[in-house]
Design a protein around this motif. Structure first.
Motif, short mmCIF file in Angstrom:
data_model
loop_
_atom_site.label_atom_id
_atom_site.label_comp_id
_atom_site.label_asym_id
_atom_site.label_seq_id
_atom_site.Cartn_x
_atom_site.Cartn_y
_atom_site.Cartn_z
N THR A 1 49.04 3.85 19.25
CA THR A 1 48.94 2.73 20.20
C THR A 1 48.92 1.39 19.48
OG1 THR A 1 47.84 3.90 22.01
CG2 THR A 1 47.27 1.58 21.73
N PHE A 2 48.22 1.33 18.35
CA PHE A 2 47.98 0.02 17.72
C PHE A 2 48.88 -0.23 16.52
CE2 PHE A 2 44.17 1.39 19.94
CZ PHE A 2 43.85 0.27 20.68
N GLY B 1 55.82 0.13 12.45
CA GLY B 1 54.97 -1.06 12.40
C GLY B 1 54.41 -1.39 13.78
N HIS B 2 54.56 -2.64 14.17
CA HIS B 2 53.99 -3.14 15.43
C HIS B 2 54.50 -2.36 16.65
CE1 HIS B 2 52.41 -6.05 18.26
NE2 HIS B 2 53.59 -6.08 18.84
N ILE B 3 53.60 -2.09 17.56
CA ILE B 3 53.96 -1.44 18.82
C ILE B 3 53.73 -2.45 19.95
CG2 ILE B 3 53.32 0.38 20.46
CD1 ILE B 3 54.72 1.48 18.01
N ASP B 4 54.75 -2.65 20.75
CA ASP B 4 54.65 -3.59 21.86
C ASP B 4 53.64 -3.07 22.90
OD1 ASP B 4 55.10 -5.24 24.13
OD2 ASP B 4 57.13 -5.67 23.40
N GLU B 5 52.73 -3.94 23.34
CA GLU B 5 51.74 -3.52 24.34
C GLU B 5 52.41 -2.99 25.61
OE1 GLU B 5 48.73 -6.25 25.51
OE2 GLU B 5 47.64 -6.16 23.61
N LYS B 6 53.60 -3.49 25.88
CA LYS B 6 54.29 -3.06 27.10
C LYS B 6 54.62 -1.57 27.05
CE LYS B 6 56.83 -7.01 27.33
NZ LYS B 6 58.11 -7.66 27.25
N VAL B 7 54.95 -1.09 25.85
CA VAL B 7 55.23 0.34 25.69
C VAL B 7 53.98 1.15 25.99
CG1 VAL B 7 55.92 2.13 24.04
CG2 VAL B 7 57.05 -0.11 23.99
N THR C 1 46.18 6.07 15.38
CA THR C 1 46.41 7.30 14.61
C THR C 1 46.32 7.11 13.10
OG1 THR C 1 47.86 7.90 16.43
CG2 THR C 1 48.02 9.25 14.42
N THR C 2 46.81 5.98 12.61
CA THR C 2 46.80 5.76 11.16
C THR C 2 46.02 4.49 10.79
OG1 THR C 2 48.96 4.65 11.23
CG2 THR C 2 48.96 7.01 10.81
N GLY C 3 45.06 4.11 11.64
CA GLY C 3 44.14 3.03 11.27
C GLY C 3 44.79 1.67 11.07
N MET C 4 45.61 1.26 12.03
CA MET C 4 46.29 -0.04 11.92
C MET C 4 45.74 -1.08 12.89
SD MET C 4 50.17 1.52 11.43
CE MET C 4 51.04 -0.01 11.08
N ALA C 5 44.78 -0.71 13.70
CA ALA C 5 44.25 -1.64 14.72
C ALA C 5 43.34 -2.67 14.10
CB ALA C 5 43.48 -0.85 15.77
N ARG D 1 48.90 -2.07 3.24
CA ARG D 1 48.79 -2.93 4.42
C ARG D 1 49.56 -2.28 5.58
NH1 ARG D 1 50.91 -8.56 2.07
NH2 ARG D 1 49.75 -9.50 3.77
N ASN D 2 49.28 -2.76 6.79
CA ASN D 2 50.02 -2.26 7.96
C ASN D 2 51.52 -2.39 7.76
OD1 ASN D 2 47.62 -1.77 9.23
ND2 ASN D 2 47.95 -3.18 10.91
#
Lengths: 311, 311
Positions: A147-148, A154-160, A181-185, B299-300
């Motif tokens: 999710t994050f 890389g970045h996931i769009d909030e819309k998705v 899942t991989t601690g990117m938030a 890094r992310n």
């Protein structure tokens, strides 16, 4: 910072599933059962006790049927099984899991890597699971992995993410888990997304699942709590890991989270001393140190003696 | 959660002092100097480069004079020395430290264990240091160790801390550091105390020093930042430790903090890639893994390749 910390924070234990699935050493079925039985006595309302995925993909959890068949179920505890598809759901129902946790990834490439299906194929499979579960007492939860952020994209769009939350709701699932899942938030991102999702879901239908891969797990929990989230996955000892970050921490650590809550006055209903005792058995069981901190450092109240010679 | 993250967060590097002081392996003077020189190029405005305490008490830092004499001082960087008493101050002035960091503990028993003096004796000694520094260009900072809890006494009354902040102000010290020496602080406590202290001190005179002993270091930073604090100590790689918690983490990790700030949009002025490169040299220098997470996980934005066979 908010000033009201009286709302209960619900901790869902995932060590038997997300924790053990990556362990290289085989954990005997009896040891898994003993671990879950001990966790059942520590005050959790939900324990993710195993998964029903391909034994080739996750050999460490290939004994799901025997584990679910062997545990002593405590009243008030929901025993959850993670499943990726209809076949897994059939196995989980046969094993009498109380809840099925369906999982797909917000990231198309991560879903492909994790399940060899597109997101659309995953969702189509989940519709079959909904049919299968209809008329049974089993409840369904849908997880949105990555999710994050995604380790490939890389970045996931909030819309998705919002689209998948929507899809889960249209399928009629009772709960949704947003998983880092991989601690990117980071806490700012978490706060914003949780506020947004809680406009669509009641707090008791939303779970946050954080990993501590970059040291931000507990900070993310607090940000989500401040945004109104109340349910969190955590793993005894911080068990779990990330295949893309050798040596990095895995899931947020249950006893570290419960200790944080106790220090801040947030009720959890979890028996921390019992949890610490159990966590301290993990290095012997698994052959390595755990990332969790409080099991090593002790609680604040575990005071030390003055060095000799001082009064 | 606040919504304004535009205020710079000042990171003060303490690895050469708080990090190295507990290392069992001797770090050669030239290696210490090389580490500090590399840190000087990474964008820090302040580096705690050593201490002048009894060489019997802290043998790992007994070469303070040579270290301060050997480093290449960069313009805009303040090189700080920790000192416990007048004798230490004399040595630090002779070594041309830019700033002296005086330290005493909020807890009487911890101060006794740490310095063999009562708090009152420590303060009396500090008055002599103030006299010594008068007329020089050296600035003075006062640290309150065990502000958020003491490993011998447990809870520390905020009134005791406020009394010491007051005493430091009456002595005319330019800055005050509130230190969570053994990682007992929680975000709720931090937020409350920082708000209170900032009624008495400007934000640019207050530093927070957190340890990650129980996994709450970065959460405490965010709580303090939200309460208005802007200056934080951190240690490269998370170097440092706690003599009362074998295996537990030490200081909060500089690169994990800077990564958090970057992900949240908080400016720090620190060169994170350079820092990560430097942190990854520490295991070879010190003979053990570091607790810091981002140096291991990346890094992310350090994306991974899809597993083979997937498109």
């Amino acid at each position: 910072m908010i000033s009201d910390y009286s709302q209960r924070l619900i901790v869902q234990e995932v060590a038997p599933r997300d924790g053990l699935q990556i362990e290289p050493m085989w954990v005997a079925t009896q040891d898994k059962i003993a671990l879950i039985d001990q966790l059942s006595l520590a005050g959790f309302s939900r324990i993710e006790a195993g998964s029903f995925v391909s034994p080739r993909a996750v050999p460490a959890l290939r004994d799901g049927e025997q584990v679910f068949g062997g545990i002593v179920r405590q009243p008030g505890v929901t025993y959850v099984a993670l499943i990726p598809n209809l076949k897994g759901a059939q196995r989980a129902l046969a094993a009498k899991a109380d809840e099925l946790n369906l999982v797909l990834s917000a990231s198309q490439s991560h879903n492909l890597a994790n399940t060899r299906m597109s997101r659309e194929q995953s969702l189509a499979g989940f519709a079959e699971v909904v049919e299968l579960a209809r008329g049974t007492s089993v409840s369904l939860n849908g997880t949105v992995a990555t999710t994050f952020g995604c380790p490939f994209e890389g970045h996931i769009d909030e819309k998705v993410v919002m689209g998948l939350v929507d899809a889960y709701q249209r399928l009629g699932l009772q709960g949704v888990t947003l998983a880092d899942t991989t601690g990117m938030a980071n806490p700012r991102q978490v706060y914003g997304l949780v506020r947004r999702v809680l406009e669509q879901l009641p707090a008791d239908a939303l779970t946050l699942h954080f990993h501590n891969t970059r040291g931000l797990g507990l900070s993310n929990v607090l940000a989500a709590y401040e945004a109104g989230a109340r349910r969190f996955d955590a793993s005894l000892g911080g068990l779990g890991g990330c295949p893309f970050a050798p040596g990095a921490s895995g899931n947020i650590c249950t006893e570290d989270l419960v200790n944080l809550c106790e220090e801040m006055g947030i009720p959890t209903g979890i028996d921390l001393p019992r949890l610490l005792e159990l966590s301290r058995t993990l290095p012997a069981l698994l052959g390595h140190e755990m990332p969790g901190q409080v099991a090593k450092a002790g609680r604040n109240r575990d005071l030390h003696r003055l060095p000799p010679g001082l009064v």
